[in-house]
Design a protein around this motif. Structure first.
Motif, PDB file in Angstrom:
ATOM      1  N   VAL A  27     -14.916   1.852   4.766  1.00 22.81           N
ATOM      2  CA  VAL A  27     -15.378   3.205   4.432  1.00 22.81           C
ATOM      3  C   VAL A  27     -16.521   3.105   3.416  1.00 22.81           C
ATOM      4  CG1 VAL A  27     -14.712   5.348   3.267  1.00 22.81           C
ATOM      5  CG2 VAL A  27     -13.150   4.298   4.916  1.00 22.81           C
ATOM      6  N   ALA A  80      -8.955   6.930   9.576  1.00 21.66           N
ATOM      7  CA  ALA A  80     -10.039   7.661   8.913  1.00 21.66           C
ATOM      8  C   ALA A  80     -10.530   8.843   9.746  1.00 21.66           C
ATOM      9  CB  ALA A  80     -11.191   6.711   8.602  1.00 21.66           C
ATOM     10  N   TYR A 128     -17.806   6.273   8.365  1.00 24.11           N
ATOM     11  CA  TYR A 128     -16.932   5.332   9.076  1.00 24.11           C
ATOM     12  C   TYR A 128     -15.971   6.095   9.986  1.00 24.11           C
ATOM     13  CZ  TYR A 128     -13.142   1.896   9.620  1.00 24.11           C
ATOM     14  OH  TYR A 128     -12.175   1.074  10.125  1.00 24.11           O
ATOM     15  N   PHE A 161      -3.739   2.410  10.699  1.00 16.47           N
ATOM     16  CA  PHE A 161      -3.696   2.912   9.330  1.00 16.47           C
ATOM     17  C   PHE A 161      -4.151   1.748   8.438  1.00 16.47           C
ATOM     18  CE2 PHE A 161      -2.152   7.351   9.256  1.00 16.47           C
ATOM     19  CZ  PHE A 161      -2.274   7.575  10.610  1.00 16.47           C
ATOM     20  N   ASN A 162      -3.553   1.509   7.287  1.00 19.30           N
ATOM     21  CA  ASN A 162      -4.086   0.445   6.416  1.00 19.30           C
ATOM     22  C   ASN A 162      -3.421  -0.886   6.753  1.00 19.30           C
ATOM     23  OD1 ASN A 162      -4.867   3.024   5.089  1.00 19.30           O
ATOM     24  ND2 ASN A 162      -5.737   1.632   3.600  1.00 19.30           N
ATOM     25  N   SER A 176     -12.961  -5.240   0.784  1.00 18.21           N
ATOM     26  CA  SER A 176     -11.749  -5.632   1.499  1.00 18.21           C
ATOM     27  C   SER A 176     -10.609  -4.662   1.248  1.00 18.21           C
ATOM     28  CB  SER A 176     -11.361  -7.032   1.061  1.00 18.21           C
ATOM     29  OG  SER A 176     -10.443  -7.556   1.972  1.00 18.21           O
ATOM     30  N   PHE A 214      -5.519  -6.971  -4.550  1.00 15.14           N
ATOM     31  CA  PHE A 214      -4.480  -6.999  -5.602  1.00 15.14           C
ATOM     32  C   PHE A 214      -3.714  -8.341  -5.587  1.00 15.14           C
ATOM     33  CE2 PHE A 214      -3.650  -2.083  -6.140  1.00 15.14           C
ATOM     34  CZ  PHE A 214      -4.963  -1.918  -6.541  1.00 15.14           C
ATOM     35  N   ASP A 268      -8.181  -3.179 -10.686  1.00 18.62           N
ATOM     36  CA  ASP A 268      -8.743  -1.850 -10.915  1.00 18.62           C
ATOM     37  C   ASP A 268      -8.080  -0.871  -9.958  1.00 18.62           C
ATOM     38  OD1 ASP A 268     -10.724  -2.771 -12.737  1.00 18.62           O
ATOM     39  OD2 ASP A 268     -11.877  -3.533 -11.030  1.00 18.62           O
ATOM     40  N   ILE A 269      -7.659   0.263 -10.502  1.00 17.43           N
ATOM     41  CA  ILE A 269      -7.160   1.338  -9.633  1.00 17.43           C
ATOM     42  C   ILE A 269      -8.148   2.493  -9.714  1.00 17.43           C
ATOM     43  CG2 ILE A 269      -5.405   3.138  -9.415  1.00 17.43           C
ATOM     44  CD1 ILE A 269      -3.269   1.122  -9.752  1.00 17.43           C
ATOM     45  N   PHE A 270      -8.600   2.939  -8.554  1.00 20.39           N
ATOM     46  CA  PHE A 270      -9.551   4.053  -8.510  1.00 20.39           C
ATOM     47  C   PHE A 270      -8.775   5.372  -8.538  1.00 20.39           C
ATOM     48  CE2 PHE A 270     -11.748   0.604  -6.003  1.00 20.39           C
ATOM     49  CZ  PHE A 270     -12.527   0.188  -7.073  1.00 20.39           C
ATOM     50  N   GLN A 277      -2.527   8.217  -5.143  1.00 17.82           N
ATOM     51  CA  GLN A 277      -2.887   8.314  -3.719  1.00 17.82           C
ATOM     52  C   GLN A 277      -1.975   7.393  -2.909  1.00 17.82           C
ATOM     53  OE1 GLN A 277      -4.723   6.853  -6.126  1.00 17.82           O
ATOM     54  NE2 GLN A 277      -6.358   5.552  -5.323  1.00 17.82           N
ATOM     55  N   ARG A 298      -0.806   5.461   0.911  1.00 15.67           N
ATOM     56  CA  ARG A 298      -1.279   4.908   2.175  1.00 15.67           C
ATOM     57  C   ARG A 298      -0.074   4.408   2.978  1.00 15.67           C
ATOM     58  NH1 ARG A 298      -5.033   7.181   0.590  1.00 15.67           N
ATOM     59  NH2 ARG A 298      -7.212   6.554   0.426  1.00 15.67           N
ATOM     60  N   VAL A 331      -0.640   3.724  -4.496  1.00 16.00           N
ATOM     61  CA  VAL A 331      -1.411   2.544  -4.916  1.00 16.00           C
ATOM     62  C   VAL A 331      -0.806   1.956  -6.198  1.00 16.00           C
ATOM     63  CG1 VAL A 331      -3.693   1.812  -5.757  1.00 16.00           C
ATOM     64  CG2 VAL A 331      -3.513   3.217  -3.706  1.00 16.00           C
ATOM     65  N   ARG A 391     -12.782   7.035  -6.125  1.00 15.12           N
ATOM     66  CA  ARG A 391     -13.866   6.830  -5.159  1.00 15.12           C
ATOM     67  C   ARG A 391     -14.297   8.190  -4.611  1.00 15.12           C
ATOM     68  NH1 ARG A 391     -11.645   1.896  -1.341  1.00 15.12           N
ATOM     69  NH2 ARG A 391     -12.555   0.205  -2.532  1.00 15.12           N
ATOM     70  N   GLU A 439     -12.607  10.232  -1.433  1.00 13.95           N
ATOM     71  CA  GLU A 439     -11.365   9.501  -1.157  1.00 13.95           C
ATOM     72  C   GLU A 439     -10.268  10.418  -0.590  1.00 13.95           C
ATOM     73  OE1 GLU A 439     -10.327   6.225  -1.895  1.00 13.95           O
ATOM     74  OE2 GLU A 439      -8.572   6.361  -3.156  1.00 13.95           O
ATOM     75  N   SER A 472      -2.363   9.511   3.113  1.00  3.76           N
ATOM     76  CA  SER A 472      -2.474   9.099   4.508  1.00  3.76           C
ATOM     77  C   SER A 472      -1.142   8.496   4.931  1.00  3.76           C
ATOM     78  CB  SER A 472      -3.599   8.074   4.651  1.00  3.76           C
ATOM     79  OG  SER A 472      -3.612   7.554   5.961  1.00  3.76           O
TER      80      SER A 472
HETATM   81  C1  UD2 Z   1      -9.647   3.233   5.180  1.00  3.95           C
HETATM   82  C2  UD2 Z   1      -8.785   3.701   6.349  1.00  3.95           C
HETATM   83  C3  UD2 Z   1      -8.177   2.508   7.076  1.00  3.95           C
HETATM   84  C4  UD2 Z   1      -9.248   1.486   7.439  1.00  3.95           C
HETATM   85  C5  UD2 Z   1     -10.035   1.081   6.189  1.00  3.95           C
HETATM   86  C6  UD2 Z   1     -11.198   0.162   6.482  1.00  3.95           C
HETATM   87  C7  UD2 Z   1      -7.831   5.866   5.701  1.00  3.95           C
HETATM   88  C8  UD2 Z   1      -6.663   6.577   5.185  1.00  3.95           C
HETATM   89  N1  UD2 Z   1      -7.689   4.535   5.858  1.00  3.95           N
HETATM   90  O1  UD2 Z   1      -8.830   2.638   4.254  1.00  3.95           O
HETATM   91  O2  UD2 Z   1      -7.517   2.975   8.253  1.00  3.95           O
HETATM   92  O3  UD2 Z   1     -10.064   1.980   8.449  1.00  3.95           O
HETATM   93  O4  UD2 Z   1     -10.601   2.266   5.599  1.00  3.95           O
HETATM   94  O5  UD2 Z   1     -11.831  -0.058   5.258  1.00  3.95           O
HETATM   95  O6  UD2 Z   1      -8.882   6.423   5.969  1.00  3.95           O
HETATM   96  N2  UD2 Z   1      -8.105   0.819  -4.209  1.00  3.95           N
HETATM   97  C9  UD2 Z   1      -7.971   0.611  -5.569  1.00  3.95           C
HETATM   98  N3  UD2 Z   1      -8.479  -0.545  -6.103  1.00  3.95           N
HETATM   99  C10 UD2 Z   1      -9.129  -1.478  -5.345  1.00  3.95           C
HETATM  100  C11 UD2 Z   1      -9.274  -1.248  -3.953  1.00  3.95           C
HETATM  101  C12 UD2 Z   1      -8.752  -0.082  -3.419  1.00  3.95           C
HETATM  102  O7  UD2 Z   1      -7.402   1.441  -6.284  1.00  3.95           O
HETATM  103  O8  UD2 Z   1      -9.568  -2.506  -5.907  1.00  3.95           O
HETATM  104  C13 UD2 Z   1      -7.515   2.036  -3.618  1.00  3.95           C
HETATM  105  C14 UD2 Z   1      -8.537   2.900  -2.918  1.00  3.95           C
HETATM  106  O9  UD2 Z   1      -9.152   3.786  -3.819  1.00  3.95           O
HETATM  107  C15 UD2 Z   1      -7.632   3.613  -1.889  1.00  3.95           C
HETATM  108  C16 UD2 Z   1      -6.562   2.567  -1.561  1.00  3.95           C
HETATM  109  O10 UD2 Z   1      -6.591   1.626  -2.631  1.00  3.95           O
HETATM  110  O11 UD2 Z   1      -7.004   4.735  -2.453  1.00  3.95           O
HETATM  111  C17 UD2 Z   1      -6.797   1.850  -0.244  1.00  3.95           C
HETATM  112  O12 UD2 Z   1      -8.172   1.424  -0.218  1.00  3.95           O
HETATM  113  P1  UD2 Z   1      -8.751   0.470   0.934  1.00  3.95           P
HETATM  114  O13 UD2 Z   1     -10.181   0.225   0.625  1.00  3.95           O
HETATM  115  O14 UD2 Z   1      -7.852  -0.695   1.124  1.00  3.95           O
HETATM  116  O15 UD2 Z   1      -8.605   1.321   2.258  1.00  3.95           O
HETATM  117  P2  UD2 Z   1      -8.881   2.885   2.652  1.00  3.95           P
HETATM  118  O16 UD2 Z   1      -7.672   3.690   2.346  1.00  3.95           O
HETATM  119  O17 UD2 Z   1     -10.213   3.310   2.184  1.00  3.95           O
END
Ligand code: UD2
Ligand code: NAD
Length: 303
Positions: free
Chosen positions: A78, A117, A139, A167-168, A181, A187, A198-200, A205, A207, A243, A266, A269, A273
């Protein structure tokens, strides 16, 4: 035995799929530009064609002699869609159209990756397949475009397909060192090296984290169900994890205190989900998804 093309087969999910296909005796050809994937991930015995999935000539050559296509190549982030709108569009939507176009002459079945997404933020949880589609990112919009072109492919060109809204996804081989990633790989990597994370936002939130082995099972079963009606199914567990809860569990698995830095949320965001897996299980006859804790232990052991 058949020959399958796996686009993105040097990436995280594609490499697990290619290994499963090889294990059941299929021949595998991988089309990958190695932009985020690596040759080290190539399944033993699989053939690698290095090329761009948005390059029609490269895709046409790669489908020669194949019996079916698993299309996973994409810029799977994303955040990267926010940074590079046109570049991700080319890989994610034009790449899918190139695959469908190459499939049409022989009406090859195409099983492809969509994403949760496409749903954006939903008022009703868990999210079933018929929920309104409101992507909040380039995305997500491109993944929805893939689904619509697959539908057109069935209607106009008779191409059988099956799409999966992952999903994730998490599991071994998800690159932990890229800032784009998945959160679990980041993590696990940081905590296992004794670093903080880091938690955004506030970490509230949630998943639906699904193990890559459950994703591979769905992809394999989906090939036999590909149809010109272009069905699309969720691939999820039906279980939500915040998270913050995730960070605490991973710290416990690594045996370290959870050192957490809170960062601004983010942009755009999605807050919650959570997928409904009812149709997935009923259609493909799949069992209960793998538990999160055991999967996290596996990722930490792999690092
Ligand atoms: C989206 C899609 C998923 C997939 C992915 C590809 C949704 C709900 N999910 O995932 O299906 O397509 O994109 O990238 O749309 N976070 C932190 N700290 C970090 C990294 C992430 O807090 O260092 C949080 C982030 O803000 C989010 C969660 O962790 O709330 C998951 O983040 P992600 O980047 O693993 O995936 P996400 O949900 O954007
Ligand atoms: P990944 O980055 O590990 O794998 C993608 C692969 O595609 C890589 O090997 C990369 O080199 C290749 N690739 C990228 N652009 C290409 C191009 N233009 N031409 C040829 N190859 C190209 O990502 P992943 O997590 O394995 O994702 C696989 C698929 O699943 C993607 O379509 C992604 O959007 C989708 N998806 C992933 C998740 C997740 O949580 N990981 C969730 C929903 C959907």
């Amino acid at each position: 035995m058949s020959l399958c093309l796996v686009t993105g087969g040097c990436g995280f999910i594609g490499s697990h799929l290619a290994a499963a296909l090889r294990a059941r005796g299929d021949a595998v050809r991988v089309l990958d530009d190695l932009s985020t994937g690596s040759e080290a991930n190539l399944a033993p015995g699989a053939e690698l064609v290095r090329g761009d999935v948005a390059d029609h000539a490269a895709v046409r050559a790669a489908v020669e002699g194949v019996d079916g296509i698993f299309h996973l190549a994409a810029i799977a982030s994303v955040e990267r869609g926010v940074q590079d709108w046109s570049g991700t569009h080319r890989a994610n939507l034009s790449g899918t159209i190139a695959v469908l176009d190459a499939a049409r002459q022989r009406r090859l079945p195409v099983v492809y990756a969509s994403s949760a997404a496409v749903y954006g933020e939903q008022a009703v949880l868990p999210i079933a397949e018929d929920a309104p589609k409101r992507p909040l990112s380039a995305y997500g919009a491109d993944k929805l475009g893939c689904e619509q072109h697959a539908l057109v492919g069935g209607l106009v060109h008779g191409i059988p397909s099956m799409g999966f809204r992952f999903f994730n996804v998490f599991g071994p081989r998800q690159d932990p060192r890229s800032p784009y990633s998945g959160v679990i790989s980041i993590f696990c990597d940081r905590f296992s090296r004794g670093e903080g994370i880091d938690i955004f936002g506030d970490g509230g939130q949630t998943r639906d984290f699904v193990h890559v082995s459950d994703v591979v099972a769905a992809l394999l079963a989906g090939m036999a169900r590909a149809s010109t009606e272009a069905p699309v199914l969720n691939v999820c567990t039906g279980r939500a994890t915040s998270v913050l809860e995730l960070a605490e569990t991973i710290a416990a698995v690594c045996g370290v205190p959870a050192e957490i830095r809170q960062r601004p949320p983010r942009a755009g965001e999605i807050r919650h989900s959570l997928g409904d897996a009812t149709r997935l299980r009923a259609t493909l006859g799949l069992g209960e998804a793998r538990g999160l804790r055991a999967g996290l232990e596996e990722v930490v052991a792999w690092l």
